[in-house]
Design an enzyme around this catalytic site. Structure first.
Site, PDB file in Angstrom:
ATOM      1  CG  PHE A  50      -1.919   5.921   1.440  1.00 18.14           C
ATOM      2  CD1 PHE A  50      -3.242   5.823   1.047  1.00 18.14           C
ATOM      3  CD2 PHE A  50      -0.924   5.529   0.553  1.00 18.14           C
ATOM      4  CE1 PHE A  50      -3.576   5.348  -0.222  1.00 18.14           C
ATOM      5  CE2 PHE A  50      -1.244   5.058  -0.705  1.00 18.14           C
ATOM      6  CZ  PHE A  50      -2.580   4.975  -1.100  1.00 18.14           C
ATOM      7  CE  LYS A 125       8.526   7.808  -2.297  1.00 21.45           C
ATOM      8  NZ  LYS A 125       7.591   8.872  -1.896  1.00 21.45           N
TER       9      LYS A 125
END
Length: 693
Positions: A50, A125
């Site tokens: 993506f 993250k």
């Protein structure tokens, strides 16, 4: 230019514009489709795929600015809530922005040069699901998903059953509870809980989740709060939205306040004061990304000053004062071609996946562990499935789970073998209730013997460099070794029938001479290494060291009772029973006798041993030291009677920190544990705790 040429040029340019618009339309539609699948359904492609798709759209718009329309996916945040969702839509008090990404150190240094700051905050993250919490007068009144960044789905009732999310903020805090507090966080399932969550889902008749992120997303959108609670969801806060009555000066102040109010903040956050220090943190977590309790795919860097954040401002979709450094993907998809089994040195039968080769974490992968037949069932994988795999550094990759929606009916279940693939002996669990099945032919099974020889030849045991897998198999298959009891009796004559250790004319080659030389040197070693070399189930270096130090000889260990051995620090009843049972086997006794007769160490040499100044002391070493490797630091602690622990807890006495120490140093400070730099570590080793006073 003639009129004809002019018309041809215009037609050509119009065709180029049409082709560019078609390319943009295609990329934009794909980005929107996959973003919707990621946020609202089940992803069809990996995060890395993506990211590449999104980057392609960004680069096309940069090259052709006329394509960058206001409603381009590159200006959008998240994805709109699903049509027909059973959750009501709610508007966020302030926009939940996304983050811009960088993918290498050069890009990160460019960003740091454009966004200079006195201090930055580095955070992991988290690969989970974003959540927005609203507290009014300290009471949780609303929880919502990100949605499109402006409007999300109301999941308040589900948030209330997540233990990490307090229903009321603590008033016992140096920070007054604000009238309004909008908290941003990430919901996730801890890596250690993922298999159990999948097992529960399959028992209920559901399809297994491919990874923890999908499991968290699917869990948070259930209507049954009891089912949500059973999914073991966790939450970590990473920022603020709107607030009234709270004006922190720094990002670090935000986190201190959140913790004081009872909200969870990541233990891995660290404030640094330079661009170089940011790069160090990124490099550190590249090597330790699987040390975290949750999935993570990068490091977020934020300007610490809230005033500077306001000055830098935001784009339509992301803050200019923060960026995410994303690591190369460790999670990819491929086809599971077959499931086969291997035989370990203790007879354990381990299924492993044979896959269509795929690049992951910088190397070509075609095999991955499946642990045991119970895990195969828990993961729910079928031969022929598209599967998600992950590779952590140099460790053998692991199959996380199937992409169940891709099945076409041709897939088939794995049938666990009943006979050993190496020697044909019938397989069975060693004890009732064992998840692992084993081959009971421990002495003669070629696969077990080969694995034991490779293991005892390892650097941490006898360090016999010339005895690798090829040489071990050759010695077994040619009948040169009946079992490892004969290893130290090998002669040049014995090796003359080997194909690995002889020349083409039949004489012993350099590898053969090296093997015999290494075997002579290996006889004089530490008693604990000999104990490890016996391949007794559950007995590793820690237990072996403790036993060798306490009993001083192999004969004393053999004669010790289970109860007595179990009282040894780092041993316990399970290991003690395993040792006692091992010594009851006749050929095991013969093995020890033959090694002793050949001159292998059977007593602990305590001459010149360091003073036991660390007896009863637990030390954790973290980060990089100048004078010690990780193994040598551990050896130095243990040889002085101390315990070298791998994690920080209330039982830890000292934490030795080097460069890039990370979360263990932070936890030590939080617990009030004494922290030592390397020069003080030397004093501790020489004089014990008294020398530090």
């Amino acid at each position: 230019m003639s009129g004809v040429e002019d018309r041809i040029s215009r037609v050509s340019q119009e065709q180029k514009d049409t082709d560019l618009r078609r390319e943009w339309d295609h990329l934009a539609a794909e980005v929107r489709r996959h973003r919707d699948l990621y946020y609202n359904q089940e992803p069809e492609i990996s995060d890395a795929e993506f990211d590449a798709l999104f980057l392609g759209l960004q680069q096309l718009e940069e090259s052709h600015p006329e394509l960058a329309v206001p409603d381009s996916p590159t200006a959008e945040i998240g994805a709109p809530a699903r049509a027909g969702s059973s959750f009501a839509n709610v508007e966020h008090p302030s926009a939940m922005l996304s983050l811009d990404n960088v993918f290498d150190e050069a890009e990160l240094r460019d960003w740091l040069a454009k966004v200079p700051a006195q201090r930055y905050v580095t955070e992991l993250k988290i690969d989970g699901l974003s959540i927005n919490l609203i507290y009014r007068e300290g009471k949780l009144v609303q929880a919502a998903t990100r949605g499109d960044g402006h409007v999300g789905e109301d999941i308040t009732e589900n948030a209330r059953v997540i233990e990490d999310i307090p229903h009321r903020l603590s008033v016992d805090s140096p920070f007054p509870v604000p009238e309004l507090l909008e908290v941003r966080g990430e919901v996730f399932i801890a890596v250690e809980d993922f298999s159990a969550v999948n097992e529960l889902r399959q028992k209920a008749g559901g399809k297994p989740f491919a990874n923890p992120r999908n499991a968290a997303a699917g869990s948070l959108r259930q209507k049954d709060t009891a089912a949500v609670k059973a999914r073991r969801l966790r939450m970590i806060c990473h920022g603020l939205g709107a607030s009234e009555g709270f004006s922190p000066e720094e990002q670090e102040d935000v986190y201190q306040a959140l913790v004081s109010w009872g909200l969870p903040v990541s233990p891995y956050n660290q404030v640094v004061d330079s661009a170089d220090a940011v790069i160090e943190r990124v490099r550190y977590w590249a090597d330790h990304r699987h040390d975290a309790l949750h999935e993570m795919d990068g490091v977020v860097i934020k300007v610490d000053s809230r005033a500077a954040q306001r000055t830098l401002g935001n784009t339509s979709r992301a803050p200019r004062w923060a960026v995410a450094f994303k690591y190369p993907p460790e999670e990819v998809r491929t086809t599971l071609l077959d499931i086969q089994v291997g035989v370990g040195r203790t007879g354990r039968i381990t299924p492993f996946a044979v896959m269509k080769p795929v690049q992951v974490a910088g190397s070509l992968v075609e095999k991955a562990t499946l642990h045991n037949q119970t895990e195969v069932r828990r993961k729910g994988v079928l031969i022929g499935d598209e599967v998600v795999i992950r590779k952590a550094g140099e460790v053998i990759p692991e199959v996380l789970g199937p992409v169940a929606d891709k099945r076409d009916g041709s897939e088939r279940p794995f049938v666990f073998p009943t006979l050993c693939p190496s020697c044909g002996t019938r397989l069975a669990p060693q004890k009732a209730g064992d998840a692992d099945w084993r081959c009971p032919n421990t002495r003669s099974c070629p696969a077990q013997l080969s694995s034991r020889l490779e293991s005892l030849a390892g650097r941490g045991v006898f360090d016999i460099e010339a005895l690798g897998s090829k040489g071990a198999l050759d010695l077994i298959r040619r009948g040169i070794l009946k079992d490892e009891s004969e290893l130290f009796d090998l002669t040049e004559d014995d090796l003359s029938s080997s194909s690995v250790y002889t020349t083409s004319r039949g004489g012993i080659n350099a590898a053969g001479k090296k093997l015999l030389d290494h075997l002579r040197k290996a006889k004089t070693t530490d008693l604990w290494r000999v104990l490890v070399a016996l391949s007794i189930r559950h007995v590793g270096p820690t237990a072996a060291r403790a036993l060798a130090q306490r009993y001083g000889s192999m004969s004393a260990i053999r004669e010790a009772t289970v109860a007595d051995m179990a009282e040894t620090e780092g041993v316990g009843e399970t290991i003690a029973k395993s040792i006692a049972e091992w010594f009851e086997v006749e050929w095991h006794q013969e093995l020890v006798r033959r090694w002793e007769h050949a001159g292998v160490t059977m007593t602990e040499d305590r001459t010149g041993a360091p003073a036991q100044v660390l007896e009863g002391i637990t030390v954790v070493v973290t980060g990089s030291l100048d004078d010690f490797s990780r193994d040598s630091a551990k050896e130095a602690i243990i040889s002085r009677g101390g315990k070298a622990a791998g994690s920080v807890s209330k039982k830890t006495d000292f934490v030795v920190v080097g460069a890039n120490a990370g979360a263990k140093e932070t936890k030590a400070r939080d617990l009030g544990i004494r922290i030592l730099r390397e020069e003080r570590f030397h004093i501790l080793l020489d004089q014990g705790p008294a020398g530090l006073d």
